[in-house]
Design a protein around this motif. Structure first.
Motif, PDB file in Angstrom:
ATOM      1  N   ASP A   1       1.940 -11.188   6.199  1.00 51.50           N
ATOM      2  CA  ASP A   1       1.654 -10.557   4.914  1.00 51.50           C
ATOM      3  C   ASP A   1       0.151 -10.492   4.682  1.00 51.50           C
ATOM      4  OD1 ASP A   1       0.882 -12.731   2.563  1.00 51.50           O
ATOM      5  OD2 ASP A   1       2.064 -13.626   4.183  1.00 51.50           O
ATOM      6  N   PHE A   2      -0.253  -9.494   3.918  1.00 51.29           N
ATOM      7  CA  PHE A   2      -1.655  -9.274   3.552  1.00 51.29           C
ATOM      8  C   PHE A   2      -1.761  -9.241   2.034  1.00 51.29           C
ATOM      9  CE2 PHE A   2      -1.204  -7.415   7.743  1.00 51.29           C
ATOM     10  CZ  PHE A   2      -2.373  -7.767   8.392  1.00 51.29           C
ATOM     11  N   GLU A   3      -2.666 -10.032   1.509  1.00 52.56           N
ATOM     12  CA  GLU A   3      -2.909 -10.056   0.068  1.00 52.56           C
ATOM     13  C   GLU A   3      -4.251  -9.414  -0.240  1.00 52.56           C
ATOM     14  OE1 GLU A   3      -3.209 -13.180  -3.708  1.00 52.56           O
ATOM     15  OE2 GLU A   3      -3.027 -13.935  -1.663  1.00 52.56           O
ATOM     16  N   PHE A   4      -4.238  -8.439  -1.161  1.00 56.60           N
ATOM     17  CA  PHE A   4      -5.456  -7.761  -1.604  1.00 56.60           C
ATOM     18  C   PHE A   4      -5.630  -7.998  -3.105  1.00 56.60           C
ATOM     19  CE2 PHE A   4      -3.971  -5.471   2.128  1.00 56.60           C
ATOM     20  CZ  PHE A   4      -5.125  -5.255   2.851  1.00 56.60           C
ATOM     21  N   PRO A   5      -6.846  -7.819  -3.621  1.00 56.36           N
ATOM     22  CA  PRO A   5      -7.054  -7.999  -5.065  1.00 56.36           C
ATOM     23  C   PRO A   5      -6.252  -6.990  -5.885  1.00 56.36           C
ATOM     24  CG  PRO A   5      -9.148  -7.990  -3.878  1.00 56.36           C
ATOM     25  CD  PRO A   5      -8.113  -7.546  -2.903  1.00 56.36           C
ATOM     26  N   ASP A   6      -5.978  -7.349  -7.125  1.00 57.27           N
ATOM     27  CA  ASP A   6      -5.264  -6.459  -8.040  1.00 57.27           C
ATOM     28  C   ASP A   6      -6.043  -5.157  -8.212  1.00 57.27           C
ATOM     29  OD1 ASP A   6      -3.300  -5.614  -9.749  1.00 57.27           O
ATOM     30  OD2 ASP A   6      -3.892  -6.897 -11.430  1.00 57.27           O
ATOM     31  N   HIS A   7      -5.338  -4.038  -8.230  1.00 61.17           N
ATOM     32  CA  HIS A   7      -5.906  -2.691  -8.389  1.00 61.17           C
ATOM     33  C   HIS A   7      -6.826  -2.309  -7.214  1.00 61.17           C
ATOM     34  CE1 HIS A   7      -4.382  -2.586 -12.516  1.00 61.17           C
ATOM     35  NE2 HIS A   7      -4.923  -3.783 -12.693  1.00 61.17           N
ATOM     36  N   TYR A   8      -6.603  -2.874  -6.075  1.00 58.80           N
ATOM     37  CA  TYR A   8      -7.457  -2.659  -4.908  1.00 58.80           C
ATOM     38  C   TYR A   8      -7.366  -1.212  -4.421  1.00 58.80           C
ATOM     39  CZ  TYR A   8      -9.422  -3.449  -0.215  1.00 58.80           C
ATOM     40  OH  TYR A   8     -10.184  -3.394   0.928  1.00 58.80           O
ATOM     41  N   ARG A   9      -8.515  -0.669  -4.033  1.00 59.49           N
ATOM     42  CA  ARG A   9      -8.544   0.669  -3.432  1.00 59.49           C
ATOM     43  C   ARG A   9      -8.582   0.526  -1.916  1.00 59.49           C
ATOM     44  NH1 ARG A   9     -11.760   2.106  -8.083  1.00 59.49           N
ATOM     45  NH2 ARG A   9     -10.772   3.851  -9.189  1.00 59.49           N
ATOM     46  N   TYR A  10      -7.520   0.942  -1.276  1.00 58.74           N
ATOM     47  CA  TYR A  10      -7.391   0.752   0.163  1.00 58.74           C
ATOM     48  C   TYR A  10      -8.249   1.753   0.928  1.00 58.74           C
ATOM     49  CZ  TYR A  10      -3.379  -2.113  -1.060  1.00 58.74           C
ATOM     50  OH  TYR A  10      -2.565  -3.087  -1.588  1.00 58.74           O
ATOM     51  N   SER A  11      -8.813   1.256   2.021  1.00 54.67           N
ATOM     52  CA  SER A  11      -9.550   2.123   2.946  1.00 54.67           C
ATOM     53  C   SER A  11      -8.672   2.427   4.150  1.00 54.67           C
ATOM     54  CB  SER A  11     -10.834   1.424   3.403  1.00 54.67           C
ATOM     55  OG  SER A  11     -10.526   0.311   4.239  1.00 54.67           O
ATOM     56  N   LYS A  12      -9.079   3.403   4.924  1.00 53.42           N
ATOM     57  CA  LYS A  12      -8.333   3.715   6.147  1.00 53.42           C
ATOM     58  C   LYS A  12      -8.388   2.563   7.133  1.00 53.42           C
ATOM     59  CE  LYS A  12      -8.520   8.737   5.849  1.00 53.42           C
ATOM     60  NZ  LYS A  12      -8.879  10.009   6.522  1.00 53.42           N
ATOM     61  N   ASP A  13      -9.474   1.810   7.092  1.00 59.30           N
ATOM     62  CA  ASP A  13      -9.573   0.635   7.976  1.00 59.30           C
ATOM     63  C   ASP A  13      -8.540  -0.430   7.596  1.00 59.30           C
ATOM     64  OD1 ASP A  13     -11.578   1.692   9.533  1.00 59.30           O
ATOM     65  OD2 ASP A  13     -13.198   0.750   8.395  1.00 59.30           O
TER      66      ASP A  13
END
Length: 350
Positions: free
Chosen positions: A275-287
């Motif tokens: 699993d991967f956790e990102f910050p709330d409202h995160y804008r994902y990049s193609k990377d």
């Protein structure tokens, strides 16, 4: 703030307690000024239901707003949802949806209003959705163009400048333990629960931690959680068929509480390989997406699974339709108090 930054902040937050004391003083004075009529409260000429919390993120406001809006729509009411549009790259009033069409993407209106617009149009629920820093002015603008029976304010417990007929507060047991901003995530002290007409506690733990903060016999008390309705493929109507037991997945999210998403998947018998956790409202990049796909191939996962809110943020990455990316669709379920909440709403809009 990054996940690493959050961990550092958690370790050092005791140093910020003096500033939390100042914050408490400012918030207490502000609430007193509203209580005694020093600060003006404006009233829209339609019933208003507010949904909010006392902590920053993670208590499921958007699913609750959707549940209330769906309940009202099924009664034949014309529903308008007003949000601040947190995380958007625009300012001022933005019409997200007129109930039939969507005019703004997640960057223009915020991920949560866009998520609700996608659901409304997909399900034919006809919700009118707008974002604005000034929700009173947004409501007035909508009334100039649309027939509206009831307004729902998303994340508005602290926005006391607009009158509400029903004030719904969502809370969980972690809220009691939190410090006030900036040492913690709590926006207001627990004493603010006395303003709520409806208090919804998330989880089966129930009321033991909250009862002493609630005043009045007429306060509706609910205990709620979430159920998984379906797993849907990105940009398609293809559903992942049950049983989910043993389905090998990569899970990722950028929401208030990633652990709640993982618990939902585990409760439904998914096998989470990574699993991967990102910050709330995160804008994902193609990377970011390439990294997730590489991990999926490396561990032999069958699908990649995320939340409906994250799908809204990834909506412009149309190339993902060629990959096994799915998102979960959830709905509020009440363990107690659900019928009382319905009656409270019915008393407002009949």
């Amino acid at each position: 703030m990054t996940i690493a930054g959050m961990k550092i902040w958690r370790r050092l937050r005791f140093l910020l307690l003096p500033f939390s004391l100042i914050y408490w003083l400012v918030i207490s004075l502000r609430n007193l000024f509203y209580d005694f009529g020093i600060f003006r409260i404006k009233t829209l000429p339609r019933p208003v239901i507010s949904v909010g919390n006392i902590t920053a993120g993670g208590t499921g406001k958007t699913p609750m707003v959707e549940w209330i809006a769906k309940f009202l729509s099924q009664m034949g009411k014309n529903v308008a949802i007003l949000s601040r549009g947190y995380g958007r790259r625009t300012e001022g009033f933005v019409l997200v949806s007129d109930g039939n069409r969507i005019f703004s993407g997640a960057d223009e209106c915020g991920d949560e209003p866009f998520q609700m617009a996608l659901k409304s149009v997909d399900k034919g629920l006809n919700w009118i959705i707008a974002v604005c820093e000034n929700r009173f002015e947004a409501g007035r603008k909508l009334l100039e163009k649309f027939e509206i029976d009831v307004f729902i304010l998303d994340d508005a417990f602290q926005r006391r400048d607009i009158n509400r007929d029903v004030d719904i507060l969502l809370i969980d047991d972690e809220s009691v333990k939190e410090f006030l901003i900036p040492a913690g995530l709590k926006r207001e002290p627990m004493s603010s629960l006395k303003r709520a007409d409806v208090v919804c506690v998330q989880g089966l733990e129930g009321w033991s931690a909250f009862e002493r903060y609630i005043r009045g016999e007429n306060v509706v008390r609910c205990v709620f959680g979430y159920k998984l309705l379906e797993i849907r493929k990105f940009f398609d109507y293809i559903l992942l068929e049950k049983p989910f037991e043993g389905k090998k997945v990569i899970a990722f999210s950028g929401i208030g509480k990633h652990k709640n998403f993982l618990k939902l998947l585990k409760d439904n018998k998914f096998l989470i390989l990574k699993d991967f956790e990102f910050p709330d409202h995160y804008r994902y990049s193609k990377d970011d997406i390439k990294r997730i796909i590489r991990q999926m191939e490396l561990v032999g996962a069958e699908i990649v699974l995320t939340t409906e809110k994250d799908y809204a943020r990834l909506y412009e990455m149309k190339d993902l339709k060629d990959f096994p990316f799915f998102y979960s669709v959830i709905e509020v379920e009440f363990y107690s108090g659900g019928e009382e909440l319905k009656q409270k709403i019915l008393g407002l809009v009949r």
